[in-house]
Design a protein around this motif. Structure first.
Motif, PDB file in Angstrom:
ATOM      1  N   CYS A  42      49.263 -11.895 -39.325  1.00 56.98           N
ATOM      2  CA  CYS A  42      48.328 -10.962 -38.681  1.00 56.98           C
ATOM      3  C   CYS A  42      48.925 -10.448 -37.368  1.00 56.98           C
ATOM      4  CB  CYS A  42      46.997 -11.650 -38.441  1.00 56.98           C
ATOM      5  SG  CYS A  42      45.765 -10.577 -37.700  1.00 56.98           S
ATOM      6  N   ARG A  46      49.714  -6.609 -38.085  1.00 55.93           N
ATOM      7  CA  ARG A  46      48.541  -5.863 -37.592  1.00 55.93           C
ATOM      8  C   ARG A  46      47.766  -5.167 -38.722  1.00 55.93           C
ATOM      9  NH1 ARG A  46      47.657  -8.016 -33.215  1.00 55.93           N
ATOM     10  NH2 ARG A  46      46.519  -6.266 -32.391  1.00 55.93           N
ATOM     11  N   ASP A  48      44.612  -3.878 -41.183  1.00 58.94           N
ATOM     12  CA  ASP A  48      43.243  -3.395 -40.935  1.00 58.94           C
ATOM     13  C   ASP A  48      42.247  -4.289 -41.662  1.00 58.94           C
ATOM     14  OD1 ASP A  48      44.132  -0.905 -39.644  1.00 58.94           O
ATOM     15  OD2 ASP A  48      44.935  -0.457 -41.637  1.00 58.94           O
ATOM     16  N   ASP A  72      42.233 -10.409 -32.816  1.00 62.01           N
ATOM     17  CA  ASP A  72      41.924  -9.011 -33.099  1.00 62.01           C
ATOM     18  C   ASP A  72      40.490  -8.903 -33.595  1.00 62.01           C
ATOM     19  OD1 ASP A  72      41.682  -6.412 -33.986  1.00 62.01           O
ATOM     20  OD2 ASP A  72      43.473  -6.432 -35.236  1.00 62.01           O
ATOM     21  N   VAL A  75      39.769  -6.395 -36.777  1.00 61.24           N
ATOM     22  CA  VAL A  75      40.249  -6.555 -38.151  1.00 61.24           C
ATOM     23  C   VAL A  75      39.084  -6.917 -39.075  1.00 61.24           C
ATOM     24  CG1 VAL A  75      40.910  -9.015 -37.989  1.00 61.24           C
ATOM     25  CG2 VAL A  75      42.116  -7.514 -39.574  1.00 61.24           C
ATOM     26  N   LYS A  76      39.065  -6.294 -40.245  1.00 63.13           N
ATOM     27  CA  LYS A  76      38.006  -6.550 -41.229  1.00 63.13           C
ATOM     28  C   LYS A  76      38.464  -7.687 -42.137  1.00 63.13           C
ATOM     29  CE  LYS A  76      35.799  -2.720 -40.062  1.00 63.13           C
ATOM     30  NZ  LYS A  76      34.922  -2.890 -38.932  1.00 63.13           N
TER      31      LYS A  76
END
Length: 118
Positions: A42, A46, A48, A72, A75-76
């Protein structure tokens, strides 16, 4: 293009998810074999969206969700669980996951979950 990290300790499940997500027009940028691996990937990739298995060696999906959300907050995450893991799914949702799919999953259910989080 939505970038996705697929996390599951079973190679077969990662492959199945990757195929379905690619069919939806998403870009699978990486795969992780457990929660700790997902955290490292992650930071590096990076993504989404992260699909996260719940039961894995080293670090489970619930703990990984908590750590990733600290890194983050945007992030989904979609949890992937086997039957009978409702308590852990609930814990993951409280930790910041947006939805969950139950194994064995169908293309339609994956599509529905992705549409729900975006």
């Amino acid at each position: 293009m939505v970038k996705v990290l697929v996390t599951d300790d079973a190679a077969f499940m990662r492959m199945q998810l990757k195929d379905n997500l690619t069919k939806l027009g998403l870009e699978v940028v990486g795969e992780a074999v457990d929660g700790a691996d997902a955290i490292e990937k992650c930071k590096e990739l990076r993504p989404d969206l992260i699909t996260m298995d719940i039961t894995m060696p080293e670090m489970n999906g619930v703990d990984a969700v908590k750590e990733i959300k600290k890194l983050d907050g945007n992030v989904k995450m979609i949890m992937c669980s086997a039957m009978g893991q409702q308590n852990m799914v609930l814990e993951a949702i409280q930790a910041g996951a947006q939805d969950f799919i139950v194994k064995p999953f169908t293309f339609e259910r994956i599509k529905e979950a992705v549409e729900k989080v975006f």
